[in-house]
Design an enzyme around this catalytic site. Structure first.
Site, mmCIF file in Angstrom:
data_model
loop_
_atom_site.group_PDB
_atom_site.id
_atom_site.type_symbol
_atom_site.label_atom_id
_atom_site.label_comp_id
_atom_site.label_asym_id
_atom_site.label_seq_id
_atom_site.Cartn_x
_atom_site.Cartn_y
_atom_site.Cartn_z
ATOM 1 N N ARG A 145 -10.576 9.873 59.059
ATOM 2 C CA ARG A 145 -9.114 9.990 59.204
ATOM 3 C C ARG A 145 -8.700 9.931 60.671
ATOM 4 N NH1 ARG A 145 -6.868 14.787 58.881
ATOM 5 N NH2 ARG A 145 -8.369 15.544 57.344
ATOM 6 N N ASP A 159 12.301 -0.709 65.966
ATOM 7 C CA ASP A 159 11.632 -1.427 64.882
ATOM 8 C C ASP A 159 11.725 -2.917 65.211
ATOM 9 O OD1 ASP A 159 11.041 -2.803 62.535
ATOM 10 O OD2 ASP A 159 11.912 -1.270 61.231
ATOM 11 N N LYS A 171 4.661 -7.506 57.265
ATOM 12 C CA LYS A 171 5.502 -8.712 57.309
ATOM 13 C C LYS A 171 4.845 -9.804 58.161
ATOM 14 C CE LYS A 171 8.314 -5.771 55.260
ATOM 15 N NZ LYS A 171 8.235 -5.542 53.841
#
Ligand SMILES: Cc1ncc(COP(=O)(O)O)c(C=O)c1O
Length: 369
Positions: free
Chosen positions: A45, A167, A192
């Site tokens: 992790r 963003d 994307k």
């Protein structure tokens, strides 16, 4: 080495394993939940070599230290998780619907206070800045492609001591590099354009401030929204061709936007590359390109817009964006989409298909109402 190269070369060369005889060209998919004691990673992790390859490649493109997450939303959530209780966030009153829903949820639970602004209205943004802890920007915005005046807004926010996060999913590092413009954090839905094949979800955050990196890294460790090594490997494989894909998609989008803008059944096109678009001059002044996302309203109802989206045979009716394949949808089919977005607005993610084939598909679909 990579930082002196241009983005097309960075995307291909960054994040490779060290060179030695018989060393592989690509990093392997490191499947291990834990690591032998005594090293820097320690546990699955906290880190993974496959993540690191992708992180150094995205980092070289955005020019910042990078962390990857299990999705774009996981990356956004990590930024908000670093804020103190009661922090003031200034953010656009519309943008990606998931981000908007997260802002509203955190606001309703009392975790943050939010000042909503129109990102394209620079005076409004600047007046909201005093007392802001975090300025959350998305530019161009999803789905109406509004452009914030970043060279003016970012320094103004820094002047009042606000943290600036942006963003950059729609613009990508090929069209703007917010860290170079003074932003503290740049975020991507890697899902994307960067990964580019609509086969994985992933997010990233990049920063040049060691203390911010530490906080974000901690938020990932403790929040646990980590990327799978296989997905990280696929994202890096996709990233190798990102500049090529994006260049073609941008060329296609510009042609389609022009043709839509004079189509008798289209009432309005949102695309900063159109000379008639209110964002055009601003985008041209500091962006390297106009991207491959556009949206348009039809001269018809929301039911007509649904008919159009369902009628295409090459363009897929689906949500998401940034893949090699063109996708479109009526955005208000999602209850979470902002009510400021018209009911009959179709968002089109232009892909890399032949532009004449795309146009034939669009024209024939528009003939359905
Ligand atoms: C601009 C923008 N930001 C963030 C996200 C969220 O990314 P993800 O779906 O990878 O969680 C999306 C998703 O569509 C988006 O369009």
């Amino acid at each position: 080495m990579s930082s002196q190269l241009r983005p097309e070369s960075i995307a291909i060369s960054a994040g490779r394993p060290p060179v030695s005889a018989d060393a592989p060209l690509n990093n392997s998919i490191e499947l291990s939940a834990t690591f032998h004691a005594g090293g820097e990673i320690g546990y699955g992790r906290y880190g993974n070599q496959t993540w690191s390859s992708l992180e150094s490649a995205i980092g070289a493109l955005e020019m910042g230290e990078t962390l990857i997450f299990s999705s774009g939303m996981a990356a956004i959530s990590a930024v908000f998780a670093t804020l103190s209780a009661g922090a003031t966030v200034t953010a656009s009153h519309h943008g990606y619907s998931g981000t908007m829903a997260l802002l509203k949820t955190l606001e309703a639970s009392g975790h943050i206070k939010v000042r909503y602004i129109d990102v394209a209205n620079t005076d409004e943004v600047i007046s909201a800045l005093p007392g802001t802890d975090l300025l959350w920007l998305e530019s161009p915005t999803n789905p109406t492609l509004d452009v914030a005046d970043l060279p003016v807004i970012i320094p103004a926010a820094k002047e009042v001591g606000a943290l600036v996060a942006l963003d950059n999913t729609f613009a990508t590092p090929l069209n703007q590099r917010p860290l170079e413009m003074g932003a503290d954090i740049v975020m991507h839905s890697v899902t994307k354009y960067l990964a580019g094949h609509s086969d994985i979800l992933m997010g990233s955050l990049s920063t040049n401030e060691a203390s911010i990196f530490e906080k974000l890294s901690n938020a990932r460790k403790l929040g646990g929204a980590i990327a799978g090594p296989f997905e990280a490997w696929l994202a890096l494989r996709g990233l190798r061709t990102f500049p090529l894909r994006f260049a073609q998609a941008q060329i296609n989008a510009a042609v389609i936007a022009e043709r839509l803008s004079v189509h008798p059944k289209v009432s309005k096109v949102h695309f900063p590359g159109l000379a008639s678009d209110p964002n055009h001059l601003r985008a041209k002044s500091f962006m390297n390109g106009f991207g491959a996302m556009l949206s348009f309203t039809i001269d018809g109802s929301s039911a007509d817009a649904d008919k159009v989206c369902a009628a295409s045979t090459l363009i897929t009716q689906a949500t998401s964006l940034g893949g090699v394949e063109s996708l479109w949808e009526r955005r208000r089919r999602w209850p979470a989409e902002s009510s400021t977005v018209p009911e009959n607005l179709i968002r089109l993610s232009v892909g890399c298909e032949n532009v004449e084939d795309l146009w034939n598909d669009i024209e024939s679909a528009l003939g359905q109402f």
